[in-house]
Design a protein around this motif. Structure first.
Motif, mmCIF file in Angstrom:
data_model
loop_
_atom_site.group_PDB
_atom_site.id
_atom_site.type_symbol
_atom_site.label_atom_id
_atom_site.label_comp_id
_atom_site.label_asym_id
_atom_site.label_seq_id
_atom_site.Cartn_x
_atom_site.Cartn_y
_atom_site.Cartn_z
ATOM 1 N N GLN A 199 0.815 -1.210 0.000
ATOM 2 C CA GLN A 199 0.000 0.000 0.000
ATOM 3 C C GLN A 199 0.854 1.267 0.000
ATOM 4 N N THR A 200 0.474 2.173 -0.872
ATOM 5 C CA THR A 200 1.133 3.477 -0.941
ATOM 6 C C THR A 200 0.050 4.543 -0.987
ATOM 7 N N GLU A 201 0.447 5.787 -0.971
ATOM 8 C CA GLU A 201 -0.540 6.857 -1.078
ATOM 9 C C GLU A 201 -1.333 6.732 -2.372
ATOM 10 N N LYS A 202 -0.670 6.240 -3.405
ATOM 11 C CA LYS A 202 -1.340 6.097 -4.692
ATOM 12 C C LYS A 202 -2.435 5.041 -4.634
ATOM 13 N N THR A 203 -2.170 3.936 -3.924
ATOM 14 C CA THR A 203 -3.122 2.831 -3.937
ATOM 15 C C THR A 203 -4.229 2.993 -2.915
ATOM 16 N N VAL A 204 -3.975 3.703 -1.817
ATOM 17 C CA VAL A 204 -5.020 3.849 -0.806
ATOM 18 C C VAL A 204 -5.728 5.190 -0.913
ATOM 19 N N GLY A 205 -5.164 6.111 -1.642
ATOM 20 C CA GLY A 205 -5.810 7.395 -1.826
ATOM 21 C C GLY A 205 -6.467 7.474 -3.181
ATOM 22 N N GLU A 206 -6.529 8.662 -3.727
ATOM 23 C CA GLU A 206 -7.162 8.820 -5.030
ATOM 24 C C GLU A 206 -6.276 8.208 -6.108
ATOM 25 N N GLN A 259 -6.391 6.729 -10.474
ATOM 26 C CA GLN A 259 -7.118 6.642 -11.725
ATOM 27 C C GLN A 259 -7.090 5.197 -12.212
ATOM 28 N N PRO A 260 -8.230 4.520 -12.233
ATOM 29 C CA PRO A 260 -8.253 3.136 -12.714
ATOM 30 C C PRO A 260 -7.725 3.046 -14.144
ATOM 31 N N THR A 261 -6.964 2.020 -14.416
ATOM 32 C CA THR A 261 -6.417 1.799 -15.747
ATOM 33 C C THR A 261 -7.298 0.805 -16.502
ATOM 34 N N TRP A 262 -6.948 0.556 -17.750
ATOM 35 C CA TRP A 262 -7.714 -0.413 -18.532
ATOM 36 C C TRP A 262 -7.612 -1.800 -17.913
ATOM 37 N N ARG A 263 -6.487 -2.067 -17.231
ATOM 38 C CA ARG A 263 -6.343 -3.372 -16.578
ATOM 39 C C ARG A 263 -7.283 -3.498 -15.386
ATOM 40 N N ASP A 264 -7.536 -2.377 -14.716
ATOM 41 C CA ASP A 264 -8.513 -2.396 -13.624
ATOM 42 C C ASP A 264 -9.905 -2.707 -14.164
ATOM 43 N N TRP A 265 -10.323 -1.935 -15.159
ATOM 44 C CA TRP A 265 -11.682 -2.104 -15.682
ATOM 45 C C TRP A 265 -11.883 -3.497 -16.273
ATOM 46 N N LEU A 266 -10.897 -3.982 -17.016
ATOM 47 C CA LEU A 266 -11.018 -5.314 -17.608
ATOM 48 C C LEU A 266 -10.984 -6.390 -16.524
ATOM 49 N N GLY A 267 -10.105 -6.210 -15.547
ATOM 50 C CA GLY A 267 -10.013 -7.181 -14.452
ATOM 51 C C GLY A 267 -11.287 -7.239 -13.635
ATOM 52 N N TRP A 268 -11.834 -6.065 -13.313
ATOM 53 C CA TRP A 268 -13.084 -6.038 -12.542
ATOM 54 C C TRP A 268 -14.239 -6.609 -13.356
ATOM 55 N N ALA A 269 -14.245 -6.344 -14.660
ATOM 56 C CA ALA A 269 -15.299 -6.887 -15.524
ATOM 57 C C ALA A 269 -15.222 -8.413 -15.561
ATOM 58 N N CYS A 270 -13.998 -8.941 -15.629
ATOM 59 C CA CYS A 270 -13.818 -10.399 -15.609
ATOM 60 C C CYS A 270 -14.317 -10.977 -14.291
ATOM 61 N N TRP A 271 -13.990 -10.290 -13.189
ATOM 62 C CA TRP A 271 -14.406 -10.798 -11.878
ATOM 63 C C TRP A 271 -15.929 -10.814 -11.753
ATOM 64 N N VAL A 272 -16.565 -9.714 -12.110
ATOM 65 C CA VAL A 272 -18.027 -9.624 -12.001
ATOM 66 C C VAL A 272 -18.693 -10.670 -12.897
ATOM 67 N N THR A 273 -18.189 -10.818 -14.115
ATOM 68 C CA THR A 273 -18.745 -11.817 -15.036
ATOM 69 C C THR A 273 -18.589 -13.222 -14.467
ATOM 70 N N GLY A 274 -17.396 -13.516 -13.959
ATOM 71 C CA GLY A 274 -17.150 -14.835 -13.380
ATOM 72 C C GLY A 274 -17.998 -15.093 -12.151
ATOM 73 N N PHE A 275 -18.150 -14.072 -11.323
ATOM 74 C CA PHE A 275 -18.949 -14.207 -10.099
ATOM 75 C C PHE A 275 -20.410 -14.497 -10.439
ATOM 76 N N LEU A 276 -20.967 -13.726 -11.357
ATOM 77 C CA LEU A 276 -22.363 -13.931 -11.751
ATOM 78 C C LEU A 276 -22.550 -15.287 -12.421
ATOM 79 N N LEU A 277 -21.572 -15.685 -13.217
ATOM 80 C CA LEU A 277 -21.639 -16.978 -13.898
ATOM 81 C C LEU A 277 -21.626 -18.120 -12.886
ATOM 82 N N GLN A 278 -20.740 -18.025 -11.894
ATOM 83 C CA GLN A 278 -20.657 -19.078 -10.890
ATOM 84 C C GLN A 278 -21.912 -19.127 -10.021
#
Length: 212
Positions: free
Chosen positions: A74-81, A83-102
């Motif tokens: 954890q750093t100030e960057k990760t615990v504070g404000e 900017q989500p990257t494309w890897r964040d959005w794609l990773g979270w989308a994969c997680w939500v899709t997988g969770f709903l599928l399961q």
């Protein structure tokens, strides 16, 4: 706002959500069946029983390692404000899709097995019509997604390589060791002489839900 949550908190919340959902589902199934059938062959053998739990603990550690790592880092960057990257959005989308599928796969199978008329039958309704193991595919998606979003914090080859063990371990374990192979073997033992079952195995996607 959302950007104040921090990547570690978001990813940790996803892991906790996964654990609570899976734990409650398994508890309900055990209470309904009166036992956990996974332990039938080991509960009377203390060493094997202990080994079973050790492997379970190791599995949890390896799969959630990327999330543990970014919490430690954890750093100030990760615990504070941030900017989500494309890897964040794609990773979270994969997680939500997988969770709903399961969730969908588990609920559909639970409902199917609760019907006495389906006793002794294989499931081929709902999402199971398009995949032989949709719940396993959901599991693979979730941990791959968490690895992807967590990778924003990795520094150096060691962190990348050790964290990559998470999705690789889940995929290899479920696809080639304890998941798919055991169920495929069990299914063929039960229904291997049924031409309809053999046709289903041949014509239905193994993991990814799609109409082949």
């Amino acid at each position: 706002g959302f950007h104040q949550l921090g990547r570690p908190l978001i990813n940790t919340t996803m892991v906790i959500t996964w654990a609570c959902r899976l734990g409650s589902f398994l508890l309900y199934r055990i209470m309904k069946d009166g036992k956990d059938r996974r332990f039938d062959k080991v509960r009377t053998n203390p060493p094997k029983f202990a080994l079973f739990w050790f492997i379970q603990a190791l599995w949890i550690f390896i799969t959630a390692y990327p999330v543990y790592l970014i919490n430690v880092k954890q750093t100030e960057k990760t615990v504070g404000e941030f900017q989500p990257t494309w890897r964040d959005w794609l990773g979270w989308a994969c997680w939500v899709t997988g969770f709903l599928l399961q969730c969908t796969a588990d609920f559909t199978k639970l409902k199917f097995n609760s019907n006495p008329a389906n006793h002794g039958k294989w499931i081929d309704v709902g999402i199971w019509k398009y995949s032989q193991h949709p719940n396993y595919f959901g599991e693979m998606l979730m941990w791959s997604g968490l690895f992807l979003t967590s990778s924003n914090e990795f520094e150096g080859g060691f962190e990348w390589c050790t964290s990559a063990l998470s999705p690789l371990f889940v995929i290899l374990l479920l696809r080639f060791v304890s998941g798919v192979p055991l169920l495929q073997k069990s299914g063929m033992k039960k229904w291997g002489n049924d031409a309809n079952y053999v046709r289903r195995v041949k014509n239905t996607s193994l993991l990814v839900p799609w109409d082949v």
